[in-house]
Design a protein around this motif. Structure first.
Motif, mmCIF file in Angstrom:
data_model
loop_
_atom_site.group_PDB
_atom_site.id
_atom_site.type_symbol
_atom_site.label_atom_id
_atom_site.label_comp_id
_atom_site.label_asym_id
_atom_site.label_seq_id
_atom_site.Cartn_x
_atom_site.Cartn_y
_atom_site.Cartn_z
ATOM 1 N N THR A 258 0.812 -1.219 0.000
ATOM 2 C CA THR A 258 0.000 0.000 0.000
ATOM 3 C C THR A 258 0.843 1.267 0.000
ATOM 4 O OG1 THR A 258 -0.126 0.028 2.424
ATOM 5 C CG2 THR A 258 -1.841 -1.197 1.237
ATOM 6 N N CYS A 259 2.139 1.130 -0.178
ATOM 7 C CA CYS A 259 3.043 2.284 -0.098
ATOM 8 C C CYS A 259 3.262 2.901 -1.475
ATOM 9 C CB CYS A 259 4.382 1.865 0.491
ATOM 10 S SG CYS A 259 4.276 1.167 2.156
ATOM 11 N N ASN A 260 2.930 4.168 -1.585
ATOM 12 C CA ASN A 260 3.150 4.913 -2.828
ATOM 13 C C ASN A 260 4.108 6.061 -2.526
ATOM 14 O OD1 ASN A 260 3.053 6.507 -5.125
ATOM 15 N ND2 ASN A 260 0.875 6.144 -5.482
ATOM 16 N N TRP A 261 5.317 5.959 -3.070
ATOM 17 C CA TRP A 261 6.362 6.932 -2.748
ATOM 18 C C TRP A 261 6.470 8.050 -3.785
ATOM 19 C CZ3 TRP A 261 7.424 5.606 1.978
ATOM 20 C CH2 TRP A 261 7.375 4.265 2.340
ATOM 21 N N LEU A 262 5.707 7.975 -4.855
ATOM 22 C CA LEU A 262 5.851 8.901 -5.978
ATOM 23 C C LEU A 262 5.649 10.360 -5.560
ATOM 24 C CD1 LEU A 262 3.840 6.897 -8.657
ATOM 25 C CD2 LEU A 262 6.307 7.326 -8.700
ATOM 26 N N LEU A 263 6.622 11.195 -5.875
ATOM 27 C CA LEU A 263 6.446 12.636 -5.710
ATOM 28 C C LEU A 263 5.540 13.107 -6.840
ATOM 29 C CD1 LEU A 263 10.119 13.722 -4.878
ATOM 30 C CD2 LEU A 263 8.272 13.086 -3.301
ATOM 31 N N GLN A 264 4.458 13.805 -6.502
ATOM 32 C CA GLN A 264 3.442 14.098 -7.505
ATOM 33 C C GLN A 264 3.004 15.555 -7.582
ATOM 34 O OE1 GLN A 264 0.753 11.018 -5.899
ATOM 35 N NE2 GLN A 264 0.873 9.996 -7.889
ATOM 36 N N THR A 265 3.161 16.322 -6.505
ATOM 37 C CA THR A 265 2.676 17.694 -6.519
ATOM 38 C C THR A 265 3.769 18.662 -6.958
ATOM 39 O OG1 THR A 265 3.299 18.261 -4.249
ATOM 40 C CG2 THR A 265 1.208 17.078 -4.562
ATOM 41 N N SER A 266 3.362 19.831 -7.396
ATOM 42 C CA SER A 266 4.334 20.836 -7.827
ATOM 43 C C SER A 266 5.222 21.266 -6.665
ATOM 44 C CB SER A 266 3.619 22.045 -8.430
ATOM 45 O OG SER A 266 2.723 22.625 -7.492
ATOM 46 N N ALA A 267 4.641 21.333 -5.455
ATOM 47 C CA ALA A 267 5.440 21.709 -4.284
ATOM 48 C C ALA A 267 6.524 20.671 -4.009
ATOM 49 C CB ALA A 267 4.538 21.870 -3.060
ATOM 50 N N GLU A 268 6.184 19.394 -4.158
ATOM 51 C CA GLU A 268 7.173 18.328 -3.949
ATOM 52 C C GLU A 268 8.243 18.362 -5.029
ATOM 53 O OE1 GLU A 268 3.807 15.416 -1.907
ATOM 54 O OE2 GLU A 268 4.545 14.989 -3.930
ATOM 55 N N HIS A 269 7.830 18.577 -6.271
ATOM 56 C CA HIS A 269 8.804 18.656 -7.363
ATOM 57 C C HIS A 269 9.728 19.856 -7.175
ATOM 58 C CE1 HIS A 269 5.755 16.266 -9.979
ATOM 59 N NE2 HIS A 269 6.513 15.464 -9.251
ATOM 60 N N ASP A 270 9.177 20.976 -6.708
ATOM 61 C CA ASP A 270 10.004 22.155 -6.446
ATOM 62 C C ASP A 270 11.014 21.878 -5.340
ATOM 63 O OD1 ASP A 270 8.725 23.638 -8.373
ATOM 64 O OD2 ASP A 270 7.416 24.707 -6.964
ATOM 65 N N ALA A 271 10.553 21.216 -4.272
ATOM 66 C CA ALA A 271 11.442 20.942 -3.142
ATOM 67 C C ALA A 271 12.576 20.019 -3.544
ATOM 68 C CB ALA A 271 10.644 20.335 -1.986
ATOM 69 N N PHE A 272 12.244 18.959 -4.301
ATOM 70 C CA PHE A 272 13.301 18.042 -4.725
ATOM 71 C C PHE A 272 14.192 18.700 -5.779
ATOM 72 C CE2 PHE A 272 15.132 14.235 -6.737
ATOM 73 C CZ PHE A 272 15.585 13.581 -5.595
ATOM 74 N N GLY A 273 13.580 19.450 -6.689
ATOM 75 C CA GLY A 273 14.373 20.149 -7.692
ATOM 76 C C GLY A 273 15.328 21.148 -7.082
ATOM 77 N N ASP A 274 14.936 21.751 -5.954
ATOM 78 C CA ASP A 274 15.834 22.704 -5.300
ATOM 79 C C ASP A 274 17.105 22.035 -4.803
ATOM 80 O OD1 ASP A 274 14.299 24.911 -5.790
ATOM 81 O OD2 ASP A 274 13.347 24.969 -3.814
#
Length: 284
Positions: A258-274
């Motif tokens: 039941t674990c879904n680790w996918l980064l999916q939101t723009s805020a998450e993509h921004d944080a990882f992209g930073d």
């Protein structure tokens, strides 16, 4: 949003004169997360000794279906020995340094059929010796455990110390660490990146080694973007020892997972992209 991101980075980055030391990358959907963040990211690939060496990987985790006792006993001329040696030649041909991990998470339940901790240590050492015998010295030997193994008591069979191949065979102490939340029957407690990474870093420092996260991830939640920014700060603060962090960009694997680790939101993509944009600490 732009102002907030800039402010966050001003806290987390290190002086521009410092050379980047830490891979920031992906295990899983590398192409997808690179597109979503708009940044090139390092790659952690999983492989087997009977396959071709992943040409573009910065970290390679490799194994065989043979039991650890068989790997440890493999001698020149045997099919298993030659298979490992051929793979080692492929790594040598990359002509660049690459992180290589043999059989990740050996203490976890999925590896119980391969043998004991002593047999794993013997197999790991044999793999290193085979690579050295063919001149594949462009390897940063990476011992990849679960982060949990660094937190349990030494009396527990899973404790990392029982599976350690020794300082002469390890360059990088790596772990797979997760904020599980309530998925797969976990307690629901929200774990910080630092909570499962700090014991790994302490072990690495005690042995004079680098540290890394071969996999890391968090379940979805409104605070996941901030969780990533906190991870960013932790790595910057420990950049002298942490050499790589690969996000596990994967969804659930099927029934019972039941674990879904996918980064999916723009805020998450921004944080990882930073992280990738913080080139004073991170490289890809």
């Amino acid at each position: 949003m732009v102002v907030a991101t800039t402010a966050a980075l001003s806290v987390m980055t290190t002086p521009a004169s410092a050379a980047p030391t830490t891979y920031i990358g992906v295990a899983g959907d590398h192409a997808g997360l690179s597109r979503s963040t708009g940044e090139p990211l390092a790659l952690h690939s999983y492989s087997r000794f009977d396959r071709r060496v992943p040409a573009n990987a910065d970290m390679i985790t490799v194994k065989t279906s043979a039991k650890w006792s068989q790997v440890a006993a493999a001698r020149p001329g045997s099919a298993l020995y030659e298979q490992i040696a051929q793979y080692a030649r492929g790594v040598k041909a990359l002509n660049r340094t690459v992180m290589v991990a043999y059989h990740h998470e050996p203490e976890a339940g999925g590896s119980r059929g391969f043998g004991t901790s002593q047999e794993f240590v013997a197999a790991y050492r044999q793999v290193v010796s085979i690579f050295n015998s063919v001149g594949a010295t462009n390897v940063e030997w990476t011992w990849q455990m679960t982060a949990y193994s660094f937190r349990v008591r030494e009396s527990d069979r899973r404790a990392a110390i029982h599976w350690y191949p020794g300082d002469a065979y390890v360059d990088n102490v790596s772990a797979d660490g997760y904020n599980w939340g309530s998925c797969d029957g976990h307690s629901g407690k929200w774990l910080s990146f630092a909570s499962f990474t700090e014991p790994v870093v302490q072990f690495a420092r005690a042995h004079g080694k680098k540290a890394s996260l071969g996999e890391f991830g968090s379940v979805a939640g409104s605070q996941r973007a901030q969780w990533l920014r906190d991870a960013h700060r932790y790595v910057v603060a420990n950049r002298d020892v942490i050499s790589a962090a690969f996000y596990f960009q994967n969804g659930s694997s099927g029934a019972g997972d039941t674990c879904n680790w996918l980064l999916q939101t723009s805020a998450e993509h921004d944080a990882f992209g930073d992280m990738a944009r913080d080139t004073s600490t991170f490289r890809s």
